[in-house]
Design a protein around this motif. Structure first.
Motif, PDB file in Angstrom:
ATOM      1  N   THR A  97       0.835  -1.211   0.000  1.00 12.47           N
ATOM      2  CA  THR A  97       0.000   0.000   0.000  1.00 12.47           C
ATOM      3  C   THR A  97       0.866   1.257   0.000  1.00 12.47           C
ATOM      4  O   THR A  97       0.511   2.265  -0.625  1.00 12.47           O
ATOM      5  N   ASP A  98       2.010   1.213   0.692  1.00  9.23           N
ATOM      6  CA  ASP A  98       2.920   2.366   0.664  1.00  9.23           C
ATOM      7  C   ASP A  98       3.435   2.594  -0.763  1.00  9.23           C
ATOM      8  O   ASP A  98       3.537   3.743  -1.220  1.00  9.23           O
ATOM      9  N   ALA A  99       3.780   1.509  -1.450  1.00  6.22           N
ATOM     10  CA  ALA A  99       4.271   1.625  -2.827  1.00  6.22           C
ATOM     11  C   ALA A  99       3.195   2.193  -3.743  1.00  6.22           C
ATOM     12  O   ALA A  99       3.485   3.000  -4.635  1.00  6.22           O
ATOM     13  N   LEU A 100       1.952   1.796  -3.520  1.00  5.46           N
ATOM     14  CA  LEU A 100       0.851   2.341  -4.326  1.00  5.46           C
ATOM     15  C   LEU A 100       0.717   3.842  -4.118  1.00  5.46           C
ATOM     16  O   LEU A 100       0.627   4.613  -5.083  1.00  5.46           O
ATOM     17  N   ARG A 101       0.698   4.270  -2.868  1.00 10.12           N
ATOM     18  CA  ARG A 101       0.477   5.688  -2.571  1.00 10.12           C
ATOM     19  C   ARG A 101       1.654   6.559  -3.019  1.00 10.12           C
ATOM     20  O   ARG A 101       1.479   7.731  -3.315  1.00 10.12           O
ATOM     21  N   GLN A 102       2.837   5.983  -3.043  1.00 12.42           N
ATOM     22  CA  GLN A 102       4.027   6.733  -3.442  1.00 12.42           C
ATOM     23  C   GLN A 102       4.355   6.541  -4.919  1.00 12.42           C
ATOM     24  O   GLN A 102       5.359   7.095  -5.397  1.00 12.42           O
ATOM     25  N   ALA A 103       3.526   5.743  -5.621  1.00  9.11           N
ATOM     26  CA  ALA A 103       3.783   5.430  -7.027  1.00  9.11           C
ATOM     27  C   ALA A 103       5.207   4.911  -7.221  1.00  9.11           C
ATOM     28  O   ALA A 103       5.917   5.295  -8.154  1.00  9.11           O
ATOM     29  N   ASP A 104       5.606   4.006  -6.329  1.00  5.27           N
ATOM     30  CA  ASP A 104       6.958   3.452  -6.328  1.00  5.27           C
ATOM     31  C   ASP A 104       6.970   2.176  -7.173  1.00  5.27           C
ATOM     32  O   ASP A 104       6.638   1.088  -6.690  1.00  5.27           O
ATOM     33  N   THR A 105       7.341   2.315  -8.439  1.00  5.00           N
ATOM     34  CA  THR A 105       7.328   1.180  -9.357  1.00  5.00           C
ATOM     35  C   THR A 105       8.295   0.091  -8.921  1.00  5.00           C
ATOM     36  O   THR A 105       7.963  -1.106  -8.968  1.00  5.00           O
ATOM     37  N   THR A 106       9.485   0.472  -8.480  1.00 11.15           N
ATOM     38  CA  THR A 106      10.492  -0.513  -8.088  1.00 11.15           C
ATOM     39  C   THR A 106      10.010  -1.356  -6.915  1.00 11.15           C
ATOM     40  O   THR A 106      10.140  -2.586  -6.918  1.00 11.15           O
ATOM     41  N   ALA A 107       9.446  -0.712  -5.891  1.00 13.77           N
ATOM     42  CA  ALA A 107       8.959  -1.446  -4.722  1.00 13.77           C
ATOM     43  C   ALA A 107       7.803  -2.362  -5.090  1.00 13.77           C
ATOM     44  O   ALA A 107       7.715  -3.488  -4.611  1.00 13.77           O
ATOM     45  N   LEU A 108       6.915  -1.871  -5.959  1.00 12.07           N
ATOM     46  CA  LEU A 108       5.759  -2.677  -6.338  1.00 12.07           C
ATOM     47  C   LEU A 108       6.171  -3.871  -7.188  1.00 12.07           C
ATOM     48  O   LEU A 108       5.715  -5.000  -6.958  1.00 12.07           O
ATOM     49  N   ASN A 109       7.054  -3.649  -8.150  1.00 13.49           N
ATOM     50  CA  ASN A 109       7.527  -4.767  -8.964  1.00 13.49           C
ATOM     51  C   ASN A 109       8.309  -5.775  -8.127  1.00 13.49           C
ATOM     52  O   ASN A 109       8.371  -6.959  -8.455  1.00 13.49           O
ATOM     53  N   GLY A 110       8.899  -5.308  -7.020  1.00 10.94           N
ATOM     54  CA  GLY A 110       9.616  -6.211  -6.135  1.00 10.94           C
ATOM     55  C   GLY A 110       8.724  -7.199  -5.420  1.00 10.94           C
ATOM     56  O   GLY A 110       9.197  -8.208  -4.889  1.00 10.94           O
ATOM     57  N   LEU A 111       7.421  -6.923  -5.398  1.00 11.58           N
ATOM     58  CA  LEU A 111       6.452  -7.844  -4.782  1.00 11.58           C
ATOM     59  C   LEU A 111       5.855  -8.812  -5.797  1.00 11.58           C
ATOM     60  O   LEU A 111       4.970  -9.593  -5.454  1.00 11.58           O
TER      61      LEU A 111
ATOM     62  N   HIS B 136       6.384 -15.940 -12.389  1.00 16.73           N
ATOM     63  CA  HIS B 136       4.934 -16.195 -12.419  1.00 16.73           C
ATOM     64  C   HIS B 136       4.121 -14.957 -12.773  1.00 16.73           C
ATOM     65  O   HIS B 136       2.995 -15.075 -13.245  1.00 16.73           O
ATOM     66  N   GLY B 137       4.672 -13.770 -12.527  1.00 19.71           N
ATOM     67  CA  GLY B 137       3.932 -12.561 -12.829  1.00 19.71           C
ATOM     68  C   GLY B 137       2.806 -12.298 -11.843  1.00 19.71           C
ATOM     69  O   GLY B 137       2.585 -13.052 -10.889  1.00 19.71           O
ATOM     70  N   LEU B 138       2.108 -11.207 -12.065  1.00 19.29           N
ATOM     71  CA  LEU B 138       0.948 -10.825 -11.260  1.00 19.29           C
ATOM     72  C   LEU B 138      -0.292 -10.874 -12.129  1.00 19.29           C
ATOM     73  O   LEU B 138      -0.321 -10.298 -13.225  1.00 19.29           O
TER      74      LEU B 138
ATOM     75  N   ASP C  32       5.646  -6.295 -15.232  1.00 16.83           N
ATOM     76  CA  ASP C  32       6.046  -4.942 -14.881  1.00 16.83           C
ATOM     77  C   ASP C  32       4.782  -4.104 -14.791  1.00 16.83           C
ATOM     78  O   ASP C  32       4.050  -3.958 -15.772  1.00 16.83           O
ATOM     79  N   ILE C  33       4.515  -3.581 -13.611  1.00 15.33           N
ATOM     80  CA  ILE C  33       3.246  -2.908 -13.358  1.00 15.33           C
ATOM     81  C   ILE C  33       3.078  -1.652 -14.212  1.00 15.33           C
ATOM     82  O   ILE C  33       1.956  -1.166 -14.411  1.00 15.33           O
ATOM     83  N   ARG C  34       4.176  -1.129 -14.760  1.00 14.46           N
ATOM     84  CA  ARG C  34       4.079   0.082 -15.581  1.00 14.46           C
ATOM     85  C   ARG C  34       3.326  -0.164 -16.884  1.00 14.46           C
ATOM     86  O   ARG C  34       2.777   0.770 -17.467  1.00 14.46           O
ATOM     87  N   GLY C  35       3.294  -1.418 -17.321  1.00 13.08           N
ATOM     88  CA  GLY C  35       2.626  -1.710 -18.582  1.00 13.08           C
ATOM     89  C   GLY C  35       1.148  -2.006 -18.447  1.00 13.08           C
ATOM     90  O   GLY C  35       0.472  -2.289 -19.452  1.00 13.08           O
TER      91      GLY C  35
ATOM     92  N   GLN D 222      -8.825   3.188 -18.620  1.00 10.21           N
ATOM     93  CA  GLN D 222      -7.397   3.000 -18.886  1.00 10.21           C
ATOM     94  C   GLN D 222      -6.510   3.672 -17.823  1.00 10.21           C
ATOM     95  O   GLN D 222      -5.459   4.242 -18.116  1.00 10.21           O
ATOM     96  N   ARG D 223      -6.936   3.578 -16.607  1.00  9.90           N
ATOM     97  CA  ARG D 223      -6.159   4.163 -15.514  1.00  9.90           C
ATOM     98  C   ARG D 223      -4.988   3.256 -15.132  1.00  9.90           C
ATOM     99  O   ARG D 223      -5.071   2.038 -15.244  1.00  9.90           O
ATOM    100  N   PRO D 224      -3.890   3.821 -14.638  1.00  6.51           N
ATOM    101  CA  PRO D 224      -2.761   2.990 -14.223  1.00  6.51           C
ATOM    102  C   PRO D 224      -3.082   2.229 -12.946  1.00  6.51           C
ATOM    103  O   PRO D 224      -4.039   2.553 -12.226  1.00  6.51           O
ATOM    104  N   PHE D 225      -2.283   1.240 -12.654  1.00  7.73           N
ATOM    105  CA  PHE D 225      -2.492   0.437 -11.447  1.00  7.73           C
ATOM    106  C   PHE D 225      -2.421   1.302 -10.191  1.00  7.73           C
ATOM    107  O   PHE D 225      -3.109   1.044  -9.205  1.00  7.73           O
TER     108      PHE D 225
END
Length: 224
Positions: A65-79, A84-86, A103-106, A113-116
């Motif tokens: 949730t912290d990664a979502l609120r901070q739009a932290d792509t690296t932290a989110l992709n690290g999960l 297997h992907g998400l 990669d959540i950016r894609g 069409q909103r981002p994650f």
């Protein structure tokens, strides 16, 4: 012929000598080794314990949730486990839509069409999910604010028991993955976090590297 010092000068010299001896014996002028009693062993003070990282699922969800609120792509992709992907589950129409991303950016949500990262505005406050035995089910007969009719409200964590996900794959629209990959991912899930305000479910698996997000269910209960 010896010269005798005045009596006052002799007295002053004696007092100065006595003061010097006392100052040398004062506790503040001696080292800790001089202050200890004879035979006393000075024990070494233990070093402060280093804090261990929190590897629990509630801590992993907080990082998510912290990664979502901070739009932290690296932290989110690290999960996301790369092999297997998400999987992200949506219901844009009559058929469910399942999208596999590495990669959540894609990823763009089917709705506008909103981002994650747009999920951040829809999450309820949750410092740590509350562990429960079983997640409540939506009854669709609730009051305003709880239209889904959940018997318990909050950010809840429980062992995964959502058998309804098993039957989705054959008739869902798939993007970025296959039915076999989706079912393999589903078999890895062990725990689920439910946010009752939105009805979103976040499904997790424990790996050798820690907790990883396997599937995010963005379907809104009772919206059909």
């Amino acid at each position: 012929m010896s010269r005798r010092l005045p009596l006052a000068q002799v007295l002053l010299a004696g007092l100065a000598s006595l003061s010097s001896c006392q100052s040398n014996d004062a506790p503040g002028s001696r080292s800790p080794a001089d202050l200890r009693a004879p035979g006393e062993v000075i024990k070494e003070q233990p070093l402060p314990a280093t804090s261990q990282p929190d590897t629990s699922l509630p801590a992993a969800f907080t990082r998510f949730t912290d990664a979502l609120r901070q739009a932290d792509t690296t932290a989110l992709n690290g999960l996301i486990e790369p092999a297997h992907g998400l999987w992200i589950l949506e219901q844009p129409g009559a058929l469910p839509l399942l999208t596999r991303v590495g990669d959540i950016r894609g990823f763009r949500r089917e709705n506008q069409q909103r981002p994650f990262f747009s999920l951040a505005a829809e999450l309820m406050p949750c410092l740590r999910p509350e562990p429960v035995d079983t997640l409540p089910r939506a009854t669709c007969d609730g009051r305003p604010g709880n239209e889904a009719g959940f018997a318990r409200l909050g950010c809840l964590l429980a062992p995964h028991r959502d058998a309804g996900l098993n039957g989705i794959w054959p008739h869902a629209t798939l993007r970025g993955g296959t039915v076999a990959q989706g079912q393999a991912a589903l078999a890895r899930i062990s725990h689920t976090v439910l946010q009752t305000r939105s009805g979103f479910r976040f499904h997790w698996a424990r790996t050798a590297q820690g907790w990883r997000l396997v599937l995010v269910d963005l379907r809104i209960p009772c919206s059909a």
